[in-house]
Design a protein around this motif. Sequence first.
Motif, mmCIF file in Angstrom:
data_model
loop_
_atom_site.group_PDB
_atom_site.id
_atom_site.type_symbol
_atom_site.label_atom_id
_atom_site.label_comp_id
_atom_site.label_asym_id
_atom_site.label_seq_id
_atom_site.Cartn_x
_atom_site.Cartn_y
_atom_site.Cartn_z
ATOM 1 N N ILE A 12 71.550 7.075 32.653
ATOM 2 C CA ILE A 12 70.492 7.599 32.146
ATOM 3 C C ILE A 12 69.689 8.693 32.979
ATOM 4 O O ILE A 12 68.412 9.036 32.844
ATOM 5 C CB ILE A 12 69.389 6.431 31.672
ATOM 6 N N GLY A 13 70.435 9.105 34.064
ATOM 7 C CA GLY A 13 69.832 10.167 34.783
ATOM 8 C C GLY A 13 68.974 9.925 36.060
ATOM 9 O O GLY A 13 68.320 10.689 36.640
ATOM 10 N N LYS A 14 69.099 8.723 36.505
ATOM 11 C CA LYS A 14 68.601 7.997 37.793
ATOM 12 C C LYS A 14 69.303 8.353 38.967
ATOM 13 O O LYS A 14 70.338 7.860 39.155
ATOM 14 C CB LYS A 14 67.981 6.572 37.616
ATOM 15 N N TRP A 15 68.695 8.992 39.852
ATOM 16 C CA TRP A 15 69.505 9.507 41.145
ATOM 17 C C TRP A 15 70.036 8.245 41.834
ATOM 18 O O TRP A 15 71.134 8.306 42.203
ATOM 19 C CB TRP A 15 68.947 10.559 41.808
ATOM 20 N N TRP A 16 69.095 7.142 41.860
ATOM 21 C CA TRP A 16 69.395 6.062 42.631
ATOM 22 C C TRP A 16 70.207 4.841 42.039
ATOM 23 O O TRP A 16 70.639 4.088 42.721
ATOM 24 C CB TRP A 16 67.911 5.452 42.990
ATOM 25 N N GLY A 17 70.685 5.269 40.882
ATOM 26 C CA GLY A 17 71.777 4.347 40.120
ATOM 27 C C GLY A 17 72.821 4.197 41.040
ATOM 28 O O GLY A 17 73.685 2.844 40.983
ATOM 29 N N ILE A 18 73.505 5.253 41.699
ATOM 30 C CA ILE A 18 74.801 4.984 42.498
ATOM 31 C C ILE A 18 74.425 4.292 43.490
ATOM 32 O O ILE A 18 75.171 3.257 44.329
ATOM 33 C CB ILE A 18 75.196 6.479 42.757
ATOM 34 N N LEU A 19 73.251 4.232 44.236
ATOM 35 C CA LEU A 19 72.863 3.456 45.588
ATOM 36 C C LEU A 19 72.730 1.794 44.782
ATOM 37 O O LEU A 19 73.396 1.114 45.785
ATOM 38 C CB LEU A 19 71.646 3.888 46.134
ATOM 39 N N VAL A 20 72.261 1.613 43.851
ATOM 40 C CA VAL A 20 72.180 0.312 43.391
ATOM 41 C C VAL A 20 73.582 -0.090 43.086
ATOM 42 O O VAL A 20 73.962 -1.345 43.693
ATOM 43 C CB VAL A 20 71.363 0.214 42.104
ATOM 44 N N PHE A 21 74.559 0.521 42.750
ATOM 45 C CA PHE A 21 75.871 0.182 42.244
ATOM 46 C C PHE A 21 76.640 -0.070 43.599
ATOM 47 O O PHE A 21 77.439 -1.136 43.335
ATOM 48 C CB PHE A 21 76.558 1.480 41.328
ATOM 49 N N LEU A 22 76.339 0.875 44.541
ATOM 50 C CA LEU A 22 77.366 0.472 45.993
ATOM 51 C C LEU A 22 76.717 -0.933 46.466
ATOM 52 O O LEU A 22 77.432 -1.615 47.012
ATOM 53 C CB LEU A 22 76.820 1.761 46.791
ATOM 54 N N CYS A 23 75.431 -1.184 46.439
ATOM 55 C CA CYS A 23 74.884 -2.352 46.856
ATOM 56 C C CYS A 23 75.558 -3.645 46.024
ATOM 57 O O CYS A 23 75.893 -4.518 46.542
ATOM 58 C CB CYS A 23 73.347 -2.428 46.676
ATOM 59 N N TYR A 24 75.652 -3.387 44.797
ATOM 60 C CA TYR A 24 76.291 -4.524 43.884
ATOM 61 C C TYR A 24 77.861 -4.706 44.175
ATOM 62 O O TYR A 24 77.958 -5.727 44.308
ATOM 63 C CB TYR A 24 76.065 -3.993 42.236
ATOM 64 N N VAL A 25 78.359 -3.507 44.332
ATOM 65 C CA VAL A 25 79.619 -3.857 44.907
ATOM 66 C C VAL A 25 79.905 -4.347 45.970
ATOM 67 O O VAL A 25 80.872 -5.596 46.480
ATOM 68 C CB VAL A 25 80.520 -2.530 44.786
ATOM 69 N N GLY A 26 79.069 -4.140 47.038
ATOM 70 C CA GLY A 26 79.030 -4.835 48.473
ATOM 71 C C GLY A 26 78.741 -6.344 48.329
ATOM 72 O O GLY A 26 79.471 -7.158 48.896
ATOM 73 N N VAL A 27 77.725 -6.625 47.491
ATOM 74 C CA VAL A 27 77.428 -8.146 47.141
ATOM 75 C C VAL A 27 78.722 -8.940 46.762
ATOM 76 O O VAL A 27 79.200 -9.964 46.907
ATOM 77 C CB VAL A 27 76.228 -8.145 46.153
ATOM 78 N N ILE A 28 79.535 -8.217 45.683
ATOM 79 C CA ILE A 28 80.743 -8.709 45.246
ATOM 80 C C ILE A 28 81.795 -9.142 46.157
ATOM 81 O O ILE A 28 82.472 -10.057 46.307
ATOM 82 C CB ILE A 28 81.142 -7.789 43.890
ATOM 83 N N ILE A 29 81.726 -8.052 46.935
ATOM 84 C CA ILE A 29 82.985 -8.208 48.070
ATOM 85 C C ILE A 29 82.401 -9.412 49.012
ATOM 86 O O ILE A 29 83.383 -10.185 49.502
ATOM 87 C CB ILE A 29 82.935 -6.852 49.048
ATOM 88 N N ILE A 30 81.305 -9.699 49.419
ATOM 89 C CA ILE A 30 80.949 -10.501 50.237
ATOM 90 C C ILE A 30 80.945 -12.038 49.740
ATOM 91 O O ILE A 30 81.528 -12.703 50.296
ATOM 92 C CB ILE A 30 79.359 -10.198 50.706
ATOM 93 N N ILE A 31 80.949 -12.086 48.474
ATOM 94 C CA ILE A 31 80.868 -13.300 47.671
ATOM 95 C C ILE A 31 82.323 -13.634 47.682
ATOM 96 O O ILE A 31 83.010 -14.948 47.840
ATOM 97 C CB ILE A 31 80.271 -13.280 46.226
ATOM 98 N N GLN A 32 83.298 -12.666 47.440
ATOM 99 C CA GLN A 32 84.841 -12.993 47.316
ATOM 100 C C GLN A 32 85.151 -13.403 48.840
ATOM 101 O O GLN A 32 85.825 -14.251 48.893
ATOM 102 C CB GLN A 32 85.455 -11.750 46.901
ATOM 103 N N LEU A 33 84.804 -12.572 49.777
ATOM 104 C CA LEU A 33 85.140 -12.836 51.020
ATOM 105 C C LEU A 33 84.737 -14.221 51.678
ATOM 106 O O LEU A 33 85.598 -15.122 52.393
ATOM 107 C CB LEU A 33 84.827 -11.796 52.103
ATOM 108 N N ASN A 34 83.524 -14.592 51.353
ATOM 109 C CA ASN A 34 82.916 -15.930 51.795
ATOM 110 C C ASN A 34 83.315 -16.989 51.185
ATOM 111 O O ASN A 34 83.233 -18.170 51.705
ATOM 112 C CB ASN A 34 81.581 -15.883 52.239
ATOM 113 N N TRP A 35 83.422 -16.889 49.775
ATOM 114 C CA TRP A 35 83.622 -18.027 48.949
ATOM 115 C C TRP A 35 85.046 -18.205 48.091
ATOM 116 O O TRP A 35 85.298 -19.271 47.489
ATOM 117 C CB TRP A 35 82.537 -18.206 47.951
#
Length: 310
Positions: A257-280
């Motif tokens: 929808i044109g929000k420049w910070w959307g990509i930053l949110v997505f990268l943080c989300y991917v980081g959280v996914i990776i942490i969950i997979q590595l730790n649990w």
Amino acid sequence: MVNIDDLKKSHDIRGLIRLLDHGNSDIQWHAADALGNMGEPACDPLLRLLDFPKVNVRLGAIDALGEIKSPRSVDNLIRKLKDDTDDEVRWAASIALGQIGDPRAIPALEEALKDDDRYVRYGAIKSLEMLNWTPSDETSRAYALIALQDWPAVRKLRSAAVRPLIDINKDPNPVTRTKIVELLGETGGPDAKKACERALLDRDPGVRWKAVFACKRCGVDTDRIPVILADRPRTIPSAFGAAVLNLFFFGSGYSYIGKWWGILVFLCYVGVIIIIQLNWDVLFPYMYTYPFTAVFAVQTYYMVKRMPDM
């Protein structure tokens, strides 16, 4: 290493023609220039290239033919001006016809003043000027002034400019359509009124906004304007699409929808996914984020619904 000067000195027309399809645009241009200096011997091979599938080759051939200035090229260039599907090729053909200077091109160039593309129209009027053409009436003068984008002069023609303005209002450039709608609103009259009403359905929101004021000047009933606008093309993103993106790929919905910070949110989300997979050591870590992203999916849906769509 390509040496165009050597090809030119040896009068290697076929070699130069092959360079019209070179990957380097500078080489293409220099090859076309060299072919233009070859004169009549290059004319027939170049004419055979006017229907070549690649646009850059057709452009190079037309550019060279314009330099050669052979009267034998006129009919073929007129055909390109009328029938080629590429705007740039039609524009080049209009310029070449002016360079050749044959009055047989005048009717085709006059018709090109009505072309959808502003560059083709501009090329046509410049070539007509080279051919010492003068408008036969006020309507022809209006087409010429529109091609030059001399809007103050068009405004002075008043009702004589209405039909040409309506014809050119199919131009793909929204800036041109906006100016045309503004002038139609100032001119008024039944035809201008209908054209302004149609402009309320334009695909560009800026044109539609200008059409609202133009309609008022033309005498369109104020009550009719919102009724017509209700059928306008929707220009805002899909609320459902944005919500789904944020549900499954959190952050990408905001980017959509044109929000420049959307990509930053997505990268943080991917980081959280990776942490969950590595730790649990979870097989499908995304499943654990859905309750969280579902909340933002709903929020995104209503955010888009509240976005203005004029």
